[in-house]
Design a protein around this motif. Sequence first.
Motif, short mmCIF file in Angstrom:
data_model
loop_
_atom_site.label_atom_id
_atom_site.label_comp_id
_atom_site.label_asym_id
_atom_site.label_seq_id
_atom_site.Cartn_x
_atom_site.Cartn_y
_atom_site.Cartn_z
N MET A 1 62.85 -10.43 33.11
CA MET A 1 61.64 -9.68 32.88
C MET A 1 61.89 -8.52 31.92
O MET A 1 61.03 -8.18 31.14
CB MET A 1 61.11 -9.18 34.23
CG MET A 1 59.74 -8.62 34.16
SD MET A 1 58.59 -9.93 33.77
CE MET A 1 57.08 -9.14 34.06
N LYS A 2 63.09 -7.97 32.00
CA LYS A 2 63.43 -6.86 31.12
C LYS A 2 63.42 -7.31 29.66
O LYS A 2 62.95 -6.58 28.79
CB LYS A 2 64.80 -6.30 31.49
CG LYS A 2 65.23 -5.14 30.65
CD LYS A 2 66.59 -4.63 31.07
CE LYS A 2 67.02 -3.49 30.16
NZ LYS A 2 68.37 -3.05 30.47
N SER A 3 63.90 -8.51 29.40
CA SER A 3 63.94 -8.99 28.01
C SER A 3 62.53 -9.20 27.45
O SER A 3 62.31 -9.03 26.26
CB SER A 3 64.74 -10.28 27.93
OG SER A 3 64.14 -11.28 28.72
N PHE A 4 61.56 -9.55 28.32
CA PHE A 4 60.17 -9.71 27.88
C PHE A 4 59.63 -8.38 27.35
O PHE A 4 59.03 -8.32 26.27
CB PHE A 4 59.31 -10.22 29.03
CG PHE A 4 57.85 -10.25 28.72
CD1 PHE A 4 57.32 -11.21 27.86
CD2 PHE A 4 57.00 -9.32 29.28
CE1 PHE A 4 55.98 -11.23 27.57
CE2 PHE A 4 55.65 -9.33 28.99
CZ PHE A 4 55.14 -10.30 28.14
N PHE A 5 59.85 -7.31 28.10
CA PHE A 5 59.36 -6.00 27.67
C PHE A 5 60.14 -5.48 26.46
O PHE A 5 59.57 -4.78 25.61
CB PHE A 5 59.40 -5.01 28.83
CG PHE A 5 58.35 -5.29 29.87
CD1 PHE A 5 57.02 -5.10 29.58
CD2 PHE A 5 58.71 -5.77 31.11
CE1 PHE A 5 56.04 -5.38 30.52
CE2 PHE A 5 57.76 -6.06 32.06
CZ PHE A 5 56.41 -5.86 31.77
N ALA B 1 61.23 -7.44 24.14
CA ALA B 1 60.64 -8.21 23.03
C ALA B 1 59.32 -7.59 22.60
O ALA B 1 59.02 -7.50 21.40
CB ALA B 1 60.45 -9.66 23.44
N LEU B 2 58.51 -7.14 23.56
CA LEU B 2 57.26 -6.46 23.22
C LEU B 2 57.52 -5.17 22.46
O LEU B 2 56.81 -4.83 21.50
CB LEU B 2 56.44 -6.17 24.48
CG LEU B 2 55.73 -7.34 25.12
CD1 LEU B 2 55.02 -6.89 26.39
CD2 LEU B 2 54.75 -7.97 24.16
N GLN B 3 58.55 -4.44 22.88
CA GLN B 3 58.91 -3.21 22.19
C GLN B 3 59.35 -3.51 20.76
O GLN B 3 58.94 -2.83 19.82
CB GLN B 3 60.03 -2.49 22.93
CG GLN B 3 60.50 -1.25 22.22
CD GLN B 3 61.72 -0.63 22.87
OE1 GLN B 3 62.18 -1.09 23.91
NE2 GLN B 3 62.24 0.41 22.25
N TRP B 4 60.16 -4.53 20.58
CA TRP B 4 60.63 -4.89 19.25
C TRP B 4 59.45 -5.30 18.37
O TRP B 4 59.36 -4.89 17.21
CB TRP B 4 61.64 -6.04 19.33
CG TRP B 4 62.06 -6.50 17.97
CD1 TRP B 4 63.04 -5.96 17.20
CD2 TRP B 4 61.49 -7.57 17.21
NE1 TRP B 4 63.12 -6.63 16.01
CE2 TRP B 4 62.18 -7.63 15.99
CE3 TRP B 4 60.47 -8.47 17.46
CZ2 TRP B 4 61.86 -8.56 15.00
CZ3 TRP B 4 60.16 -9.40 16.48
CH2 TRP B 4 60.86 -9.44 15.28
N LEU B 5 58.53 -6.12 18.91
CA LEU B 5 57.36 -6.55 18.16
C LEU B 5 56.53 -5.35 17.71
O LEU B 5 56.12 -5.26 16.55
CB LEU B 5 56.50 -7.49 19.01
CG LEU B 5 55.19 -7.96 18.37
CD1 LEU B 5 55.49 -8.93 17.24
CD2 LEU B 5 54.30 -8.58 19.41
N ASN B 6 56.32 -4.41 18.61
CA ASN B 6 55.53 -3.23 18.28
C ASN B 6 56.24 -2.35 17.26
O ASN B 6 55.63 -1.92 16.28
CB ASN B 6 55.24 -2.44 19.55
CG ASN B 6 54.27 -1.32 19.30
OD1 ASN B 6 53.34 -1.45 18.52
ND2 ASN B 6 54.48 -0.21 19.97
N ASP B 7 57.51 -2.08 17.48
CA ASP B 7 58.25 -1.17 16.60
C ASP B 7 58.51 -1.76 15.22
O ASP B 7 58.36 -1.07 14.21
CB ASP B 7 59.58 -0.77 17.24
CG ASP B 7 59.38 0.13 18.43
OD1 ASP B 7 58.27 0.68 18.59
OD2 ASP B 7 60.34 0.27 19.22
N GLU B 8 58.93 -2.99 15.15
CA GLU B 8 59.39 -3.58 13.90
C GLU B 8 58.29 -4.28 13.10
O GLU B 8 58.36 -4.31 11.88
CB GLU B 8 60.53 -4.56 14.17
CG GLU B 8 61.72 -3.94 14.86
CD GLU B 8 62.37 -2.85 14.03
OE1 GLU B 8 62.39 -2.97 12.79
OE2 GLU B 8 62.88 -1.89 14.64
#
Length: 76
Positions: free
Chosen positions: A1-5, A7-14
């Motif tokens: 579950m941690k990797s899902f969030f 991934a969302l952080q990476w999508l938003n930031d990058e």
Amino acid sequence: MKSFFEALQWLNDEILMALHEALRFLELDNWWLANIISWAFIIICCYYSWYWVKQLQLHKDNNEENQDTTAHSFLK
């Protein structure tokens, strides 16, 4: 579950904030150009907001809009 969030952080930031980052770096080089781009986006958003309100008014004038209070089942 941690990797899902993460991934969302990476999508938003990058990905999603790439334009904002570009404008931030552009402001350090050329303040006028950065503000012209910002104002262009503001003008575009204002125009399409005005167009949307105009279309809503046209639908209201043609009585195409259902304004009955029972239009939604939860309002009965």
